[in-house]
Each structure stands twice: as structure tokens, then as C-alpha cells.
Enzyme design. Structure first.
Site, PDB file in Angstrom:
ATOM      1  CG  HIS A 161      23.409  23.871  28.534  1.00 16.50           C
ATOM      2  ND1 HIS A 161      24.047  24.308  29.723  1.00 16.50           N
ATOM      3  CD2 HIS A 161      23.931  22.587  28.693  1.00 16.50           C
ATOM      4  CE1 HIS A 161      24.460  23.613  30.312  1.00 16.50           C
ATOM      5  NE2 HIS A 161      24.316  22.378  29.588  1.00 16.50           N
TER       6      HIS A 161
ATOM      7  CG  ASN B 184      29.051  16.290  28.345  1.00 14.32           C
ATOM      8  OD1 ASN B 184      28.231  16.663  27.517  1.00 14.32           O
ATOM      9  ND2 ASN B 184      28.467  15.879  29.620  1.00 14.32           N
TER      10      ASN B 184
ATOM     11  CG  ASP C   4      21.753  20.994  31.518  1.00 14.56           C
ATOM     12  OD1 ASP C   4      22.390  20.221  30.599  1.00 14.56           O
ATOM     13  OD2 ASP C   4      21.838  20.823  32.665  1.00 14.56           O
TER      14      ASP C   4
ATOM     15  CG  HIS D   8      20.822  10.704  31.541  1.00 10.92           C
ATOM     16  ND1 HIS D   8      22.092  10.293  31.216  1.00 10.92           N
ATOM     17  CD2 HIS D   8      20.676  11.560  32.374  1.00 10.92           C
ATOM     18  CE1 HIS D   8      22.950  11.650  31.768  1.00 10.92           C
ATOM     19  NE2 HIS D   8      21.901  12.208  32.471  1.00 10.92           N
TER      20      HIS D   8
ATOM     21  N   PRO E 135      22.380  12.569  36.751  1.00 11.62           N
ATOM     22  CG  PRO E 135      23.708  14.262  37.242  1.00 11.62           C
ATOM     23  CD  PRO E 135      23.727  12.553  37.018  1.00 11.62           C
ATOM     24  N   GLY E 136      19.902  14.517  34.768  1.00 10.72           N
ATOM     25  CA  GLY E 136      19.819  15.347  33.782  1.00 10.72           C
ATOM     26  C   GLY E 136      18.333  14.909  33.239  1.00 10.72           C
TER      27      GLY E 136
END
Length: 428
Positions: free
Chosen positions: A56, A90, A303, A307, A321-322
Site C-alpha cells: 500500500h 489514485n 499507506d 502531500h 489526510p495522509g
């Protein structure tokens, strides 16, 4: 094409041994004479593990190369001990067709630091209305075998059922971002006392748990393989245990940040701690750690979500989020699982390498450290510590929630099929 790793301790067990690698394969373990012209890696008694596999990862290319590229993300992965990563769909354009997935695969090969396996989208444009070209992506150069709309949930049960049914013919796995969207409209943080007191709209645990329960039933009906992304609640662990006891083909991952961090960090109002699913309670984190040790949760997946500064350095409600995760994952696993005695180093190999390689259909990764096996390896100094600085990480972005933390366990070298890709904090 020879490499000798001198004085390593496979799985942290026994006395140090030498490992001879020739043409990408382990050919001897014990006391090894160094062949002429061979490269020597002095392990000095450090722990030798199979190279890590991340199911991920968000590499952002194509479309958001201002936050991460396959080049920079591969570097972060190699420095973190990874030899293979799965790049989520994505991107922009979305990886919902073979043109995009094959491009990602080729770029990964060009960079060559880790094996980059693209994840294909389940639905066209991540829109949740029409199945993407799963078969075409599976038959393409990238041979896609994992599909996910991660970032959004495949909320339509009929569409999810069709995806699961179709995946069986492709020997593929459907990875679900479990979030019932009607329960999380406007949600900003874990629904609970702290979010209420601080004024954050709540993200209920049941939004995750209800989708996981539904999808386990659908997967069992279709005899299909389901993978649950970033499990965050104790209730989801209960659902997974129930499903596995009944023979459902379900696997699940937990992120490093959900093992270590909790919603107590809401008190800081720092958007670096905003993530989806949100940080949960201390009780949830404790249950996740126990479930990972037990095997109800199969593996750790980062994950990794880079950003740009303007997307995180803002008010909480507007922040994306992230969190970054590739270079800190091993250390967080050591902090949360090894130091408390929940996992030994063979357990670390299981959750960071062996199980994710099995789930992702990677027969050449997560292999035992044994003669005749591929030499994709990670060398770890278990006694070393390091201080996390986002600006010093290999990613273009710097949004790490561990900024300034002192963490245990350092990856000192990564080997991909006999070639050193990272050593002492530098890319080779």
C-alpha cells in the site's frame, strides 16, 4: 555479480554467518571464502531479513510529481528496507486501464531500486459506478493482480460483488478501503469523546466495520480473495477473526501509524496527524498490535501518502489526510511489536515480507534466507536509533507524524536480487 554479506544473523538467530550471493541467488551460508572480484558487505552481527514488501504505497506518478515520483518513492522504499512496493491507483490519470498501469510498471523498472507493482482501480475513475478494465490490466505488461479504489470505498454492494467474482478468474485480489461513505460525511477525526470536545465531526468505527463485514460475506459467497486496507478498529479485528474462522479468503493490513499513534494527537491540532481512516483510541491500537502478533492481521502496510506543504500546513478541516511511511515503518514495528516482545525477528519477517508477498502474488519476494533462494534482503541494526527529520527523508514531501521522534532499529542495507540498492542511508 557476486556479493558476500559477512557476519550476518539471519532472523536475528544464532551466531553470525556469511552469506554468498551469486547472480542474484544465495549460493552458500556459513563460513564463506570471498570470490575474486566479489563485493563485500560487512554486517557486523546485524539482523538479516527478507526484503520488505509494501502492499500500500502512494507514489503519485503520474499527475502529482510535485509530491512524489516513482524515482523518489523508490528511493524512500529502498532506504526503508523494501524490495517491492504496490503503487495505488489514485493517480491522475487514474490507473484504471493498462496504458497507465503499464507506464507505472515500466517506470519502476527504469528506476530499478525496488520492484514497483501497479495496483489497478476497481472502478472507472474511482467513481464507484462501473467496473474498470480489470482483465486488460491483468493481461498487460504489468500483469496487475491487485485492484483497489483506495482513497474511496467501493460502496455499491452489487459492484463489489461483481468485482470479487470477476477477480477469481484473474487470480487477483480486491483490496478495499473500508468506509461506508454515508456514515463519514464531513468526518474529520475518530468519533469519540475527544473529537466531540475539540469540535471535530466524527468518523465512527462502524463505518469501517460494517463494510468489512459486508465484504467478507460477499467474498465468501464468491470464493474470492479480499484484502482489507489499513484496519484501524478493534471491532474490525473481531469481524476478521469471525470471517477467518469460517474459511473466508480474507487478509488484512495495519499501518505503522495505527499501531503507534492515537487520537490523543488531536489535542495538538496539527494536520500532520490527519489520516484516513483516522487515528483511533489507545484501546484500538492495543488490539491492533495483539491481532498482528496473533495473525488475525496479516501484515504491515505503510499507506505511504506524500502531500505538498500547502496541503498539510493549513487548518485541520482543509488539510489532506495522509502520512509518509516507507522509511519509518521498520522502526515503528520495532517500537510497537519487537521491544514489547509481541514479535521476534521471524515475526517481523512474516508481517513485513512473507505475508505481503503471498497476498500480492510475488513468488520471488518474501522468500526464506536459504541456499537457492533469491537474494532480496534487508540488513537491520537492531541496537541503533535515529531521529526522524522529514526534510532528510528521500520523499519529495516531508509530512511525517514522527518528526523529531527517536526511533529504534535502522535499515543499514537493502539488497535487490543480489544488488545493493541502499547502504548506510544512501542510495547506491
Amino acid at each position: 555479480m557476486s556479493l558476500v554479506i559477512k557476519g550476518a544473523r539471519p532472523y536475528g538467530e544464532g551466531e553470525p554467518v556469511d552469506v554468498l550471493v551469486e547472480n542474484g541467488v544465495i549460493t552458500a551460508i556459513g563460513t564463506v571464502a570471498v570470490p575474486e572480484g566479489a563485493e563485500v558487505l560487512d554486517a557486523a552481527g546485524q539482523v538479516l531479513l527478507p526484503g520488505f514488501v509494501d502492499l500500500h504505497t502512494h507514489l503519485r506518478e503520474p499527475g502529482r510529481e510535485d509530491t512524489e515520483t516513482i524515482d523518489s518513492g523508490s528511493a524512500a522504499a529502498a532506504l526503508g528496507g523494501y524490495t517491492a512496493v504496490f503503487a495505488m491507483a489514485n493517480t491522475d490519470p487514474v490507473a484504471d486501464n493498462a496504458l497507465v498501469t503499464d507506464h507505472v510498471w515500466r517506470r519502476g523498472r527504469e528506476v530499478g531500486l525496488v520492484d514497483v507493482h501497479p495496483v489497478g482501480a476497481v472502478t472507472v475513475g474511482l467513481g464507484g459506478e462501473k467496473l474498470a478494465e480489470l482483465g486488460t490490466m491483468a493481461k498487460g505488461t504489468a500483469s496487475v493482480r491487485m485492484f483497489s479504489d483506495d482513497g474511496v470505498c467501493v460502496a455499491d454492494p452489487l459492484l463489489m460483488r461483481r468485482a470479487l467474482e470477476y477477480s477469481t478468474a484473474l487470480d487477483a485480489v480486491i483490496a478495499q478501503h473500508a468506509e461506508e461513505p454515508r456514515l463519514t460525511v464531513g468526518a474529520q477525526a475518530h468519533e469519540g469523546e475527544r473529537a466531540s470536545r475539540l469540535g471535530y465531526p466524527g468518523w465512527p468505527a462502524s463505518a469501517e466495520e460494517s463494510i468489512v463485514a459486508r465484504d467478507c460475506l460477499l467474498a465468501r459467497h464468491a470464493n474470492a480473495r479480499l484484502h482489507v486496507c489499513h484496519v484501524s478498529t478493534a471491532g474490525t479485528v473481531d469481524v476478521l477473526r469471525w470471517a477467518k474462522e469460517r474459511g473466508t479468503k480474507v487478509s488484512a493490513e495495519v499501518t505503522p501509524h495505527h499501531l503507534l499513534l492515537t487520537d490523543e494527537l488531536l489535542e495538538t491540532y496539527d494536520p500532520v496527524n490527519k489520516v484516513n481512516p483516522p487515528l483511533r483510541t489507545g484501546g484500538d491500537a492495543e488490539t491492533l498490535r495483539a491481532a498482528l502478533a496473533e495473525g488475525v492481521l496479516d501484515c504491515v502496510a505503510t499507506d505511504h501518502a506524500p502531500h505538498a506543504p500547502q496541503e498539510k500546513d493549513t487548518e485541520w478541516s482543509a488539510a489532506r489526510p495522509g502520512m509518509l511511511g516507507l522509511q519509518t515503518a521498520l522502526s515503528v514495528v520495532v517500537e510497537t511489536m519487537v521491544k514489547p516482545g509481541l514479535l521476534d525477528w521471524r515475526g517481523v519477517a512474516r508481517v513485513l515480507s512473507e505475508r505481503p508477498a503471498e497476498i500480492g502474488n510475488l513468488p520471488d519476494h518474501g522468500r526464506p534466507i536459504a541456499v537457492g533462494e533469491p537474494a532480496s534482503l534487508a540488513l537491520v541494526d537492531p541496537d541503533a536509533e535515529w531521529t526522524v527529520r522529514g526534510a532528510e527523508l528521500a520523499s519529495i514531501a516531508a509530512n511525517t507524524p514522527y518528526e523529531g521522534m527517536r526511533l529504534p532499529g535502522v535499515v543499514t542495507a537493502t539488497v535487490l536480487r543480489g544488488r545493493i540498492t541502499a547502504q548506510e542511508g544512501k542510495i547506491r
